[in-house]
Structure formats: structure tokens, C-alpha cells
Design a protein around this motif. Sequence first.
Motif, PDB file in Angstrom:
ATOM      1  N   THR A 177       0.872  -1.163   0.000  1.00 17.73           N
ATOM      2  CA  THR A 177       0.000   0.000   0.000  1.00 17.73           C
ATOM      3  C   THR A 177       0.918   1.223   0.000  1.00 17.73           C
ATOM      4  O   THR A 177       1.912   1.239   0.717  1.00 17.73           O
ATOM      5  CB  THR A 177      -0.844   0.016   1.289  1.00 17.73           C
ATOM      6  OG1 THR A 177      -1.297  -1.311   1.553  1.00 17.73           O
ATOM      7  CG2 THR A 177      -2.025   0.950   1.162  1.00 17.73           C
ATOM      8  N   SER A 194       1.101   5.500   0.326  1.00 17.32           N
ATOM      9  CA  SER A 194       0.342   6.684   0.680  1.00 17.32           C
ATOM     10  C   SER A 194       0.542   7.740  -0.401  1.00 17.32           C
ATOM     11  O   SER A 194       1.453   7.647  -1.228  1.00 17.32           O
ATOM     12  CB  SER A 194       0.757   7.210   2.048  1.00 17.32           C
ATOM     13  OG  SER A 194       2.016   7.824   1.971  1.00 17.32           O
ATOM     14  N   ASN A 229       5.100   7.592   0.666  1.00 20.59           N
ATOM     15  CA  ASN A 229       5.627   6.699   1.688  1.00 20.59           C
ATOM     16  C   ASN A 229       4.913   5.367   1.586  1.00 20.59           C
ATOM     17  O   ASN A 229       3.694   5.309   1.490  1.00 20.59           O
ATOM     18  CB  ASN A 229       5.410   7.289   3.076  1.00 20.59           C
ATOM     19  CG  ASN A 229       6.444   8.348   3.394  1.00 20.59           C
ATOM     20  OD1 ASN A 229       7.623   8.179   3.082  1.00 20.59           O
ATOM     21  ND2 ASN A 229       6.010   9.435   3.989  1.00 20.59           N
ATOM     22  N   LYS A 230       5.697   4.321   1.631  1.00 20.31           N
ATOM     23  CA  LYS A 230       5.091   3.012   1.516  1.00 20.31           C
ATOM     24  C   LYS A 230       4.663   2.536   2.886  1.00 20.31           C
ATOM     25  O   LYS A 230       5.368   2.704   3.873  1.00 20.31           O
ATOM     26  CB  LYS A 230       6.101   2.028   0.935  1.00 20.31           C
ATOM     27  CG  LYS A 230       6.127   2.060  -0.576  1.00 20.31           C
ATOM     28  CD  LYS A 230       7.054   0.979  -1.067  1.00 20.31           C
ATOM     29  CE  LYS A 230       7.421   1.174  -2.515  1.00 20.31           C
ATOM     30  NZ  LYS A 230       8.688   0.500  -2.795  1.00 20.31           N
ATOM     31  N   SER A 231       3.516   1.949   2.890  1.00 20.65           N
ATOM     32  CA  SER A 231       3.056   1.306   4.110  1.00 20.65           C
ATOM     33  C   SER A 231       3.747  -0.047   4.197  1.00 20.65           C
ATOM     34  O   SER A 231       4.248  -0.570   3.199  1.00 20.65           O
ATOM     35  CB  SER A 231       1.552   1.125   4.028  1.00 20.65           C
ATOM     36  OG  SER A 231       1.149   0.112   4.895  1.00 20.65           O
ATOM     37  N   GLU A 249       2.045  -2.504   4.774  1.00 23.37           N
ATOM     38  CA  GLU A 249       0.975  -3.430   4.409  1.00 23.37           C
ATOM     39  C   GLU A 249       1.023  -3.739   2.913  1.00 23.37           C
ATOM     40  O   GLU A 249       1.520  -2.950   2.123  1.00 23.37           O
ATOM     41  CB  GLU A 249      -0.380  -2.829   4.784  1.00 23.37           C
ATOM     42  CG  GLU A 249      -0.513  -2.638   6.276  1.00 23.37           C
ATOM     43  CD  GLU A 249      -1.814  -1.962   6.680  1.00 23.37           C
ATOM     44  OE1 GLU A 249      -2.705  -1.838   5.824  1.00 23.37           O
ATOM     45  OE2 GLU A 249      -1.919  -1.568   7.854  1.00 23.37           O
TER      46      GLU A 249
END
Lengths: 540, 1117
Positions: B390, B392, B396-398, B400
Amino acid sequence: MNQYISWYHRISLIALSALFLLSISCTKKFEDYNRDPAKATDSLLQYDYIGKAIFLIQMEKNVFPNATTGDASVYQVGQNLCADVFSGFLAFPTPFGGSRNNANYALNDGWTRAYFSNELNNVLSGWLEIKRRDSISNPEIYAVAQIIKVLSMQRVTDLYGPMPYSAYGGGGFSVAYDSQETIYRSFIVDLDNAIASLDAYTKAHPGAKPIEKYDLVYSGDFIKWMRLANSIKLRAAMRLSYVLPDLAKQKAEEAVADVHGLLTDNSDNAQLQTRGGITIVNPLYVISETYVADTRMSANMESFLTGFHDPRIAAYFKTSTEFPGVYKGIRAGIDIISKDDRKNFSGLNVTVSSPIQWMTAAEVYFLRAEGALRNWNMNGTPKQLYEQGIQVSFAKDNVSGLDNYLADNTSKAAPYTDPVDSKNNIAAGAPELSTITIKWEDGDAFEQKLERIITQKWIAIYPEGGEGWSEFRRTGYPKVFPIVANYSNGVIPTKTQIRRLPFPLSEYNTNAAEVQKAVALLGGGADNGNTRLWWDKKPW
Amino acid sequence: MCFKAIIARKIPKFNSHSIIKTLLVMKITMVSIVAMVVQVHAAGYGQVVSLSQKNAKLVTTLKQIEKQTDYFFWYENELLRQSKPVNIQISKKPLREALDDCFKDQTITYEIVDHTILLRPKPVTDASASYPETAQKIHGTVKDAAGNPIPGATVLIKNTGRGVVTGVNGDFNIDASPGDILIISFIGYQRTEVTIGSSSEISIQLKTEEKGMEAVVVTALGIKRNERSLTYNLQTIGGKEVNNVRSASFVNSLTGKVAGVTINSTPGIGGSTRVIMRGLKSISGNNGALYVVDGIPLQQLSSSGQPGDNFGGTDYGDGISNLNPDDIESISVLSGASAAALYGGQAANGVVLINTKKGTEGKLRVNFSSGASVYKPFVKVEEQNKYGSTTSTSGNKSFESWGPALSTPSSYDPNSFFQTGSEFSNSISVAAGTQKNQTYFSMSSLNSKGIIPNNKLNRYNISVRNSSTLIEDKLTLDISAMYLTQELRNPPHSGQYINPLVPVYLFPRSDNFDDYKNYERYDISHNYNVQYWPYGDLSLAAQNPYWTAYRMLHTVNRQRLLGSVALKYNITNWLNIAGRVKVDNATDNDITENYASTLQLFTGSPNGSYSHGSTTSKQTYADLLLSLSKKFSNFSLNAVLGTSVADNQVNGASIGGALAESGVPNFFSVSNVDQLHIGGGESRSRNQTQAVFLTAQLGYKNFLFLDLTGRNDWISQLAYAEKSHTFYPSVGLSGIISDMVKLPEFISYAKARASMSYVGNPPSPYLTYALYPVTSGVVTPIAAKPFFALKPEKTASFDAGVDLKFMNNKLNLSFTYYNTNTTNQIFSASPPPGSGYSTYYVNAGKINNKGIETMVGYAGKFGALSWNPTLTFTLNRNEIKEVMKNYQNPFTGKTESQDSLSIGGGFIAAGGTLSDIYQRALLRDANGVIQTNADGTPQTTVKAVKVGRSSPDYNIGFNNSFTLHNFYLNVLIDGRFGGQVVSATQSLMDGYGVSKESAAARDAGGVNVNGKMIDAQKYYKDILGAATSTILGEYVYSATNIRVRELSFGYNFPGKYFNDKIQGLSIGVTARNLLMLYNKAPFDPEVSMATGTYFQGYDYFMQPSLRQLGLQLKVSF
């Protein structure tokens, strides 16, 4: 065979006696073995009469949970992830529970139950010891315990509503709850009795400080304890302003009229700090720094403090490391994808040894200002008291610019922009955005004046989120931004926001019958976050 | 009958003239007496014989002697066939003189072994005189089925009375003619006849004999008993079976081999083992079996840091795993309370009795064994590789993986994080001795590496045991000592904290895990390497997994010394007194070093943290036993009167904390710890139990036995309580039906037994006296109400069973039914906080356990192939009869009742079991239909509801051992049926979108709830929740599993291959957890995070269980 028999006989007899002696001889030591060497006996507590007052330390350290030095976990879940967020003071960048948690109304029982057990197990247990030891022989010590108890329990009942109060400490496996009305009425009686005891003692023993060693708040100054008691009484009375307005007025006026007075100067402020050998670590420091950015400035705080050009902003927060020189808050109750998105927003300007604030003189001025607004005899006009409140608050943080601030009749809360996700923005002119200004205007309507007083009180009492959230629920002020993502499955409406915390699930397991009765005491609402407390009567 | 039974009430005792070699075959212990020197001994003091016989048959004379003494003869009928008539006239002559007179003119000599007189052919001095001319010299060897020589066997020529005895190597020389028949016999083996042919070399193999033989077993306190006289079920396992497939803790090797026992272990090398016998009995007390070594209870040394919540903890292993498995002679399992009743206050949970090896008389024997194994994860997690992270809006990568499908599937396999573990074990033992002094010495090493990097276990043992006779036939001394040093590095942490598996399992599919293998980077601002992990702690306290492995160092070192002295004095031949003292001292040093840039949650400082703890646990045990053994015509009496004292002390201190911010980063010393944040702890405790006990067994005609025991315990934990001592009785009855009545031919042996007992479970110390906790100089209120009315927990137990043998003992069956009620449960109820206490102890509750334990064995032989299958069946039903019913609260006087209780993180309710699992679940109506909201999303329960039970319905173990010539194969398949487990790991993996299921749901367009598709992310993340306090009721899996637990295959090279330079060599392959035949859970249901009563059947980032494949070499010289 005869000679053998007698010989065997003798041997057996000797052996048996040996067995017997071996086993019987030394069970006397069992009593030593079965006393835990790591714990103190009651007789040791007689030395220096420490048993009389030592339990005050335990009580004081747990009004805001700070039981183990440097461990902020109970404070974090019990206060920082509850009331500090609901009050609009602080927010967090962390996707706790995959971003499904208290902030967006997916209530986490592990968090919401923390204060319930902490205050009962750690504050009231100390109170019970002091009651048992001192209530007859040393009523002045018991009086201090009573004041701390009321301070602590008001913070708890304002989270949940009905609480075990009068039945506390009865032993057994079920404990009855009192209605919140009963609890509030007891608060006032308990405070009056405490003041009377301290008054009698200070008259008989002027200047005596028998609890000096055990008091991390006032170093045993009973006069200040009486001022605090009056101030708490005022705070409690004010909470009743919409449910029992007559009683509220009567008790508020009593508090103001009392000969020992209220907290009026910053030197009167009740705050817990390192003293003697006892180290107090500020839990907000731990949460903000040690837990690496688990709490940050809220969007609300950014909006008000920057909008008002409030000089206290630098005393409260640091500028963002992501946007140098800029204060940037986080909107509470949003969808968080990554902690990295906002962890470099404004941190808290707090040090490891910053005192933990219980109640300040500024708050008392604002309480009096509101009382005066309600035409109670508060020894001053609303304007005087309102301005004094701001002045004392500025003085506490040693910031300048008071006169300009008091004269500012244009500055308003600023719109909020979330640099990560515009969904979380509060646009200029949005209904969620407060339009209140700073300068006192005698010509304003009651509600405007009230909003002005509460908004300034809200800024002044930061970071005490418990009181901030309670007063927001009582008055609807200041305008706390509603949450963006609501995961309460329709239980808690976004507009009216969360009104209380549910009773801990553990109560349903261990005290089932009584907690069911307590739900009935909620006045018809279910045991959830949408039910209003007894004093929460103002319609909005 | 080939043998006249030795009606020995006791095992022929080890004495200066013989070696007792105990062979354990299945459950039967054979005792073989190996006569090394055939001569007349000084024995039988105080026994006198009067005889007046003329031309009497020798057998009549022997009967007379048996009547007048408490000695018995053992002989081969053939031997008496050629005996001469007896003429004797003696009065009150000492036994030996009388025997000398009897055998003066016979071709027979005798040997006295304990209370048995063995008759043997007299060595022929003038052989030629009576030999037929056709006689030739025959050389032969006598061996057992395994090829081991049998010294001391009798070799007779049929119808002649002539014979010899085999020598040390089992060989003999005799003059015989072709056509002569040799009769070879030895106690414990079937009599065998061999006809002499033309060859002068003859090799004879004796088969073990069961019928009529007296199996001697070791029971409580080390008292040896004839198995037929036991009134309860006792199961014995030989040391060899234990070591078949080695495990770092040998207790694991009991799994599937004994009935009535459920064994789980914590994951990883050097983990603890949870041994529950006949069900959970105690709500909050100990439920684990008591370990007893050579009769003396061993301190548990259970690991204190085990997980109790989702944050997790570390298991450092238990005390029993410290023993060198090669020192084990045999293990007796006393699963029932009656069997263990002599241990009184600590007998409720059954006993694992470990008997260790002793020295042997004669030739020096050296055994060397060496093993090498590899470890691999056994049941692995399964992940999706289709969908990415996921992201944002700010880029920025989650962490998840709910993002879009990847263009190329992710190649990341979380199981690639695991390295191949290894284990090398080497052990050497030496046994030697003379008539008067025998010594056993062993040394062993274990060097093991876990599957998580930097997890190691190194263990070194030295044992020595010396048995000596100080005054001939009177005073014996047995001294033993064991020293252990063990180093455990980074024992695996289960749960959320300090666990590399959390980020490994959840790692986002789009990202490259290899980037993080270099877990640290040089930081110029610090001038040292800092952790490389740009993801933050994910609010799971996650860090770079390799950093957790290599830069958060936790070492637990243990030094342990056990020493014991036992002295035994024979007052008369039927009365002896024995005293034993044992001291066990274990010191653990626990050091934690967390490097700078470790998450400050764990260190409290950017500079790292350090802590050092040291704990010494000391147990002293002493007892004195007066043993009596007497026979009166048809009756026999065995009794032991004893007293014992067991003293346990723990002394520990720890110090440490955050390294000062003004101090030196990564300098791990107390002197570098921030003085404001320095923390210290101390643990001191002591408890003592003193006891007087009596056990008496009355036997009638050796087929009916009445067993009585009584023990009174004085327990220091009960000081200040109303009563500080308790009495624990037991009674048992057994009868050998097959000796009483005539049974059908196919039943070769039938025994029935029943017993009842009251036993206890010791309370924790300090419950009875109220004291004030002091923390950092601050006194805090008493949290637990003192409990003056404390009574120990009491288990009333009844059991009954039969032991049957069929088809000439080829098939045997043991069946036991039991029913136990445990009352006076001491538990710390968690009262509502408003009660004024956070802990509240009560004596209440009633837990019932009933069940059956069954074992069936078969000894099959098909030509050269022998097949010995054994089946064990364990079934237990646990029920909470009462939690608290009409309990008079001693503090308030009020009568209280409560049907449920929150305890130890768990929840129990009357009518349920102690292992019920409560979790929140989706809300379902009475028909099981999920209740939904208006938008179709499922509703969830507010409270935790019962969703399963972690204990099994029943367990089956099926062990098969095959031998074909010198090949052997052992396969143990075991299954656990019923019960459930919960996987919070799976819940989190679903919530993070990394599980296989989460991808399948996305592929299918969501999760079908009542016919409506709910978006996968919404279902797994928002409804079931990614947090740990969520809807785990939907993550309940059947715990039923069947596996090939152990396999060993190898070849025994007989000594002759090596010109008898070595006695034997065996080489083989071994496997543990070879194959999972059935399992529906996402992890191995047999591993658990902790060994306590609760927190079972729950997985939250537990290390997977291990598959072990190895090679084993054994050489004996």
C-alpha cells in the motif's frame, strides 16, 4: 532369637527416634522462610512512623500513571491514546492496530480500561491504607489522601460515568457502582471534610509539615493542599453547571469564599515532580521521544496556536523536523498508512524532568471567569478573571507579549492542511473551524463569551487532556475537529463525537452483576462511547 | 514351567559377587544375574538350618531349607535329575554350612545372590573319568537376541547332570558327543536345547523369556518392586528408546511412547517441555509432572520469562533438559496419583522417574556415541506473492501489502530467513569396577544452532558415579556427581517484542528483503554503525530482523552441579536403613546487550542498554529410609518407613538499564548505565518440606497384594496458615487372576488392580503473610490479601486397570481407567479492582479429570524379521465442576459463588474445561448464521466467547520397531485428535495482506458473508482487524494432526566383524518430525509459546517447529 529381637528393637527405636527428631525439630523456621524477604513487614513501617504517610507517594505517583520510573505504557494507553486525543490536544502518527484504534473510534479495550484499574488499584489502594492507619489518629494525613482521591476519581468517573466509589475496598468478589451523581456529591463532602481537618491541624500546629518527606506535590504545605481542595471543589462544582445549576453555584461560591483561598499564583500550581530520592519521569517525554514519535501536536493545537499567534506555542511544541521552522500538527482520527508520513511533524517541548501538571492557577481563573459569567459570586468580573487566567498562563511558561495578545480581536483559529492527505484538511470557513477571537468583548453573547473562556482555558491547561475532553463535552468548546475516518460501526456519530469510554470487559467477567446495574445507572444509554455522562446535559 | 520362579519380593540385589544387568524389553524389566565367579560366598548371616534326612530326594531337602529360611532356590530341573539321595543330620547350622553339607556329594554348587540361592553344575575337575569315548571338545558362545554375550549361563548335557557355566564373553567349553543335547538356560531367557552335531563350534542365541519372570521396576523414592505386585499403572521406557532419535531435551522423546501423558514443547532448540499427566488439575498451581532422578525429586528450574501475553517472552529451557540423555538407564512414568502418592504434597501431577546408569563389575566398558543433525522449519507460513505494498499519497510506503497486483510476482519467501540449524552431540561413557567398587563416568557435549540466525546452544556434561561396598554385605556407599555448563545465545522470543519474525512474515511483497540483510550502516554523525531499517517500528516494535538477531544479544549461561551420597546399611537380612543426601546448585547468568540504535522502547537510550542478572537455585534433599522385607508362610511384607526434608532456595539479583546518553555507546557495563535509569532487582525465596512416610505392602501367595502408603508433609508455605501440615494416604489392591483361577489357554497372564489416593500440589510461598512491596524505596500497598485459611490443593484419585498377556505373552495389553477430583484449588482470583485488592487468593473449585490410558504391544517374529509394534492411547476429559460454590469468604464472612473466573490471561467457567479458548468472534445467531450490519458487513461479539479448547480429545502413539538380521528400523507415528488452536500470526498476516488467504480473497473479489462479497481489505483489516486484540475467534483451527514423529534406521555391526576388538558398532539415520500426515492449522499445533496452564494452543509469531534429520554412530568397546 530373643537376643536378636531386643537388638532389632533397639536399632529400630533409635532409627525411629532419629526420624522423628529430624522431622519435628526445625519447622519453627518455616515462619521465617515464608516471609517474602523482598517486602516490608508492618512493624518495619512503624519506624519513623513512615507507615502513616508513605502511601501518599503511591497515590501521588498514580494520579497520572507513573508507577515505574520511565515506563509510560499505562499513561500512553490510558491517557495519551484516549483523552489527550479526544480533547484535541495531541495526536499520533502511528498506525496503531493497523490504524484502527481509539482515535478513529475502533475502541481498544486494552487502552480504554487502563485508567479504571490503574486509579482503583494504585491510587485508591493507597488511600485505603491511609484511611485504615490515619483517619482517626492523624486526620490531617487522611485529609490529603482524600483530596488526592477526589482529584483522581473525578478524572476516572469523567471517563466512564458510574464507578465503584463508596463500596471500594470492601473485599469480596463483587463491588457495587455508585451513580455519577452520588460520586460527585461525595466529592464535595470529602473535600469539605478534608479542608476542615487541615484547617484544624494548621491552626493547632502552625507551619508543621509532617508529610514533607512523602509529598511530591507540595512538600507537605497544608495551606496549599487546602487551596488545591477548594480549587478541585470549584472544578467539580462547575462540571454540574448544566445538570444541577443551583448546587453548582452554591458549591462554587463556597469554594471561592473559603478563607484558605484557591490556586491564585503559579507557585500554587499542583504538579508532581522529582523530589528526594524519588524520580519522576515525564511520561509525555517518554512517549514522544523514547517511543520515537508516538505522540505529536494535534491539528487543533496547530490551528489555534498559530491562528492566535500564541507565544506559548514554542513552550508547548517544537517545530517540525520535516518542515523546518513550521509547527505542523496531525489531525486525530484519520487513516494512517505509514508512521513515516507524519512522525516528523511537531513534537512536544517536554523534557524528561518536566513536572506532571495536576491543576494550575490559570485553570482556576478560567473557572471563576465562567462562574462570574453565570452570575455567581466569583470575586471578580468575567473580564478580569479571564485576563488573569491568560496572564498567569503566560507567566507559567515565561512568555512575553501578553498585552498584544489580550488586545487581539482579529486572530482566529487557522485552517489546517495535512501535507500528506488533503482529505484531512480543514478549510477556511469550514463549520468545524472555530471563529472565536481572543480579546474579551463585554458585548458578546453568553455562548460566545463561554467559548472564549473555555477555548483559552483549553490552551492554558494543556497537556491535561482529561480535563480538556471533559470540558469539551460539558460545554462543546473549544471546537475540536471531528474525526475523519469512523470505525465505530455506526455506534459513535462523528458529529457529536465520543462521549465516554465503555466499562472494561474485565468488569463483565469479574463483576458482572454489578456492572450490569451500573449500565442502568447510565440513564438509559448503552455501555458504549455514544452515551452521555450524567453531567453531560448541554445539547449540541 | 522351565524355571522355578524366584519368589523374590525384592530384586536380587547388586552385591559384591555379581553384576546385575538390567534389560528393558518393552515394559518388562528382566533381571539377569551374571555370575562372574562361581564359588561359595559368605552370606546368610543369622540364618540357621536344622535337617534330619535319610535317602531323601535333594528337592525335598531344598524345600526344607526354603521353609526354615527366607531364601529361595533357583535351578534348572535338569540339574537335579542326576542328583544323589541326601543323607544329612545337622542342627542349627548356619545356612552356608548346611548348604555345603547338602551339596558335598552332588555335582552341584551354589551361589547366594541376595535372597536367592542359584544352583549350578559344579566345575568338573576330573572330566575324563566319566566321559564317553566319543566325546569331543565343544566350544560355544551364548548370546542374546541383540548379539550381546551372556556370561553366567548354565550349559548342561541332558540326562547327565554334567555341565558348565559360560564365561565373561559368553563362551564355554564342554566335552560332548554328537547327538548329545545341550540345555542352555539363564534367568530371563527361554531355556534352549541344542543337539550336538559334527561341528565343534556352536553358537547359541537365547530368546528373552517373559512368562513367569519377575519384572522388577523402580517405583517412587527409588523403591524397587516386583511389577506383578504394583497396584497402579507404571510405564517404563529404556534409555535406548529415549536416545533412539535424540532431542536437545530428552523429555520430548517420551511423546507417543507412554499413555496418559500429553507432551508439548516450546519452539526452538533448548526449549522447555510441558508434560501433563492425566489432564490439567490445578486452576492456578503447577500442572507439570514432577521429575525425580534416582528416587530424589529434582528442582524444576522452569524458565521464568515465558510469554504470557502478546508482547511475548523468551523461554530459556527447563532444568530437566540439563541431564545427559546417555546417562539414563531407564525412565518410569507414574502417571497416576496413587503411584506417586509417596511424594505426597507434590504428587498430584504424576512423576517422571529417571534412573541413571551405574558402574559395572568386570571388564572396562566404553561406549561412544556421536550424532549430527540438521534442522529445518517443519510447518511453514504460506504467503501471497501477487499483490504489492500500500502506498500513501506522499509516496511513503506502508508496511501493508494491500496495493495493486505486481507486474512480476514477488520472489520473497519469508522462510528464506531461516538458516539450516544443526546439532552435534558426542558422548563417551566408561563403566568399570571390581567386586567392591564400581565406577561409571561419562562426558558429553551438545553443540546446536537454531534456525534463526545467531541462536545457539552449547552444553557440556560430566557425570561420575561410584558404588562401593565398605563392609561386606553390610554397608554400601553410592556417590554421584554431575556438572553441567551451558550457554544459550538468543533463545527465540515468541510474541511481538524482540522477535525478528514479525517483520519477516509481514514484509511488504513489493520490497526487496535482501536490502536489509546488511542490517547496519556506517553513520558519520555517530562514527559507528547504526541499524538500517527505514520502515520504523510499524507500531509493532519491529526492527530489522537481522539487527534483532545480531545486535540484541541475550545470553543465558548456566552452571549446575549436582552431587549425592547414599549410604545403606543392612541391619539384618530383612531390615536395612539407608540415608541419602543430594545437593543441586544451579547458577544462571543472564546478560542482555542491546546496541545503540536499537529501538528505544527496549533500551531507553539512544546509546543502547545493558543488563546483567544472576540467579542461584539451590535444592538440598535428604532422606532416611528404614526398609523391612519379611515372609511369613503364605504372606510377605515389604515396608519402608522414612523421613525426608527438601529445601529450596533461590537467590538472585539483576542490575542494568539504559546506557547513559553522556556515556559510551555500545559499552556494555553497569558502570556505563545512566544512573537515573538504572534498575535493579532481587529475588530471594526459600521453602522447605519435611515429611514422614510409610509404605507397606502385604502379599499373599505372591498373587494378591495390598498396598498402603501414608505421608505427612510439613510445608513451610503453610506457615501462618491455620494448619501447616497435611496427611496424604493411598491404598491399592492387585491380584494376579491368572494365578488364582484357571483361565483359557490363550490368556497367559491376567492382573487386575485398583487404587485410591489423596495427594497434593504445593502452594506458592508467601500467601499467608501480608507484607508491603517496596519499589525504588517507595512502599506500596498490599495488593494481595493474606490468606490465613490456606489449605494445600488436594487431588482425590481413583484408578483401576488390568494388565493382560495373550498368546504366550506375544500380545500384551494394559488398560487403566482413572477419575480424579481436585479440590481446595488455590487460585488468585482477579477481583474487580474496586474490591481494594488486585489479587485475592481463595481455596475453592473442583476440577474433575477422568480418562483412560491404554497400551497394546506385540512381539512378532516372521522368520528373521521381528516386529514389535506398540500402541498407546490416551484419553482425558477435563471438567470444571465448580469454580467457587458457596465459598465462605474468610475475610468478609460472606458466602460467595462464582461460575467463572478470569485468570492468567485466560478465562474459565464451570461446565467448561481448563483449556477452553475464549476469543471475540463474528456474531452468529443460534443457527450459526453471521449477523450483519445494514451494509452487509458482519457484526462482532463485544465479549470473548468460547471458541474452542486447546486440549485434545485423545492421543494415539504407534511405535514400530523392526529388526532383520542386523538391520533395525523404528518408526513412531503419533496423532493428536480433537482440540483447537488459535493463530494470531495468521490474523496479522491477513490484516497486512501478506497471507495466501488474503490474495485468494482479492482474486475472488472479496470474502463471501451470507452471500454478499465483502472487500478483502475491509474484511481482514477493518472487521477481523489487524491488531492483536481483535477477532481471533475467526482464527481457530483444528489441532488434529498426525505425523511421523520419529524414525531411525540403521545397522548393527557385530563385534566379530572387528575381530572382537570392539564389541559392537551401530550406524544409522534418524529423523524427528519427518512428515506431517495431517494438519489443518497454519502452524504446528504441538508447539506452544509457554509451558504453563494457560496461553496454550496460541501462536503469535512463534518460531516454527523443527524437522530434524541426522546420522548417529554408536561404538562400544
